[in-house]
Design an enzyme around this catalytic site. Sequence first.
Site, PDB file in Angstrom:
ATOM      1  N   CYS A  73       9.237  -9.130  13.850  1.00 24.42           N
ATOM      2  CA  CYS A  73       7.856  -8.243  13.380  1.00 24.42           C
ATOM      3  C   CYS A  73       7.246  -9.324  12.350  1.00 24.42           C
ATOM      4  CB  CYS A  73       8.089  -7.031  13.022  1.00 24.42           C
ATOM      5  SG  CYS A  73       6.549  -6.298  12.622  1.00 24.42           S
ATOM      6  N   ASP A  75       5.996  -8.328   9.854  1.00 24.27           N
ATOM      7  CA  ASP A  75       5.972  -7.586   8.415  1.00 24.27           C
ATOM      8  C   ASP A  75       6.767  -8.674   7.439  1.00 24.27           C
ATOM      9  OD1 ASP A  75       7.056  -5.891   6.391  1.00 24.27           O
ATOM     10  OD2 ASP A  75       6.207  -4.354   7.599  1.00 24.27           O
ATOM     11  N   ARG A  77       8.259  -8.038   4.921  1.00 23.06           N
ATOM     12  CA  ARG A  77       9.323  -7.536   4.353  1.00 23.06           C
ATOM     13  C   ARG A  77      10.549  -7.852   5.125  1.00 23.06           C
ATOM     14  NH1 ARG A  77       8.194  -1.286   4.463  1.00 23.06           N
ATOM     15  NH2 ARG A  77       7.407  -1.983   6.455  1.00 23.06           N
ATOM     16  N   HIS A 129      12.610  -3.408  13.232  1.00 22.60           N
ATOM     17  CA  HIS A 129      12.942  -2.915  11.969  1.00 22.60           C
ATOM     18  C   HIS A 129      12.187  -1.454  11.571  1.00 22.60           C
ATOM     19  CE1 HIS A 129       8.870  -3.035   9.910  1.00 22.60           C
ATOM     20  NE2 HIS A 129       8.745  -3.928  10.647  1.00 22.60           N
ATOM     21  N   CYS A 132       8.174   0.179  10.827  1.00 24.36           N
ATOM     22  CA  CYS A 132       7.420  -0.715  11.507  1.00 24.36           C
ATOM     23  C   CYS A 132       5.998  -0.061  11.657  1.00 24.36           C
ATOM     24  CB  CYS A 132       7.838  -0.949  12.789  1.00 24.36           C
ATOM     25  SG  CYS A 132       6.803  -2.331  13.761  1.00 24.36           S
TER      26      CYS A 132
END
Length: 262
Positions: A73, A75, A77, A129, A132
Amino acid sequence: AVWAESATLDSTKEEKEKPYTCHEMTSPRAPAAFIKRVFDHNRAWAAQKHKADPAFFKRLADGQKPTMMWLGCSDSRVPAAQLLGLGPGEVFVHRNVANVLHHSDLNCLSVLQYAVEALKVKHIVVCGHYGCGGIQAAMQPVQHGLVDNWIRSVRDQYADNLEVIQKETDPKRQWDLMCELNTKRQVLNVAHTTIVQNAWQNNEELSVHGWIYDPADGILDDLGVTVSGMDCVGHAFRTDTPVHLQKRDRTGEMQDFNTSTA
């Protein structure tokens, strides 16, 4: 007078077409301190790497030989190399919203083909994750903009699995479950590509894994959906080696590039 007017118009046109300089493109409100700090960190990192291993960047410049491709993803993080404890050159990465492989996404498919056919990776990891935002958006009965088109297939999954998901009474658990289901679905999508199936028919060592990461504790978990060959692919999704990837041997018989010797 006509000439003068024309000359003025041409001059104005030239000014409009003149490319902006870096100075002109920089807003006076740009976060100069932040940008400077980023470059300072880069210089410090490069110096540290070189001090610890003078040949480090020379090896990177000579090429990459990762054994793993990561489909994750976007993202911020979920940084692939860092959470795996790997360094530059050790994992080939593609990221998008909700770690999705669409069979019409030439961007992702190009990355996949290069990883499998050129880099000869042995592992493809689809990593979702928890928490999400793309998955959460697909579960909500509201519009979010352009991203709705991207996560439409995720919304379809949500609809198909709604009965199972709603057995969970905790909304957070429903969200987590959908993150897991989407990752498992993308593993199959990767396995269904002709890129991966051609590799398997060529008897190449290649496995597709489904993992999930939790930003709350930094732990990766294996979802237990590894696919390592054609025997794991449903009949409707199996594809044989196409004619254009076949050649004739000296007897005139057709042979697969995948199984013949040079």
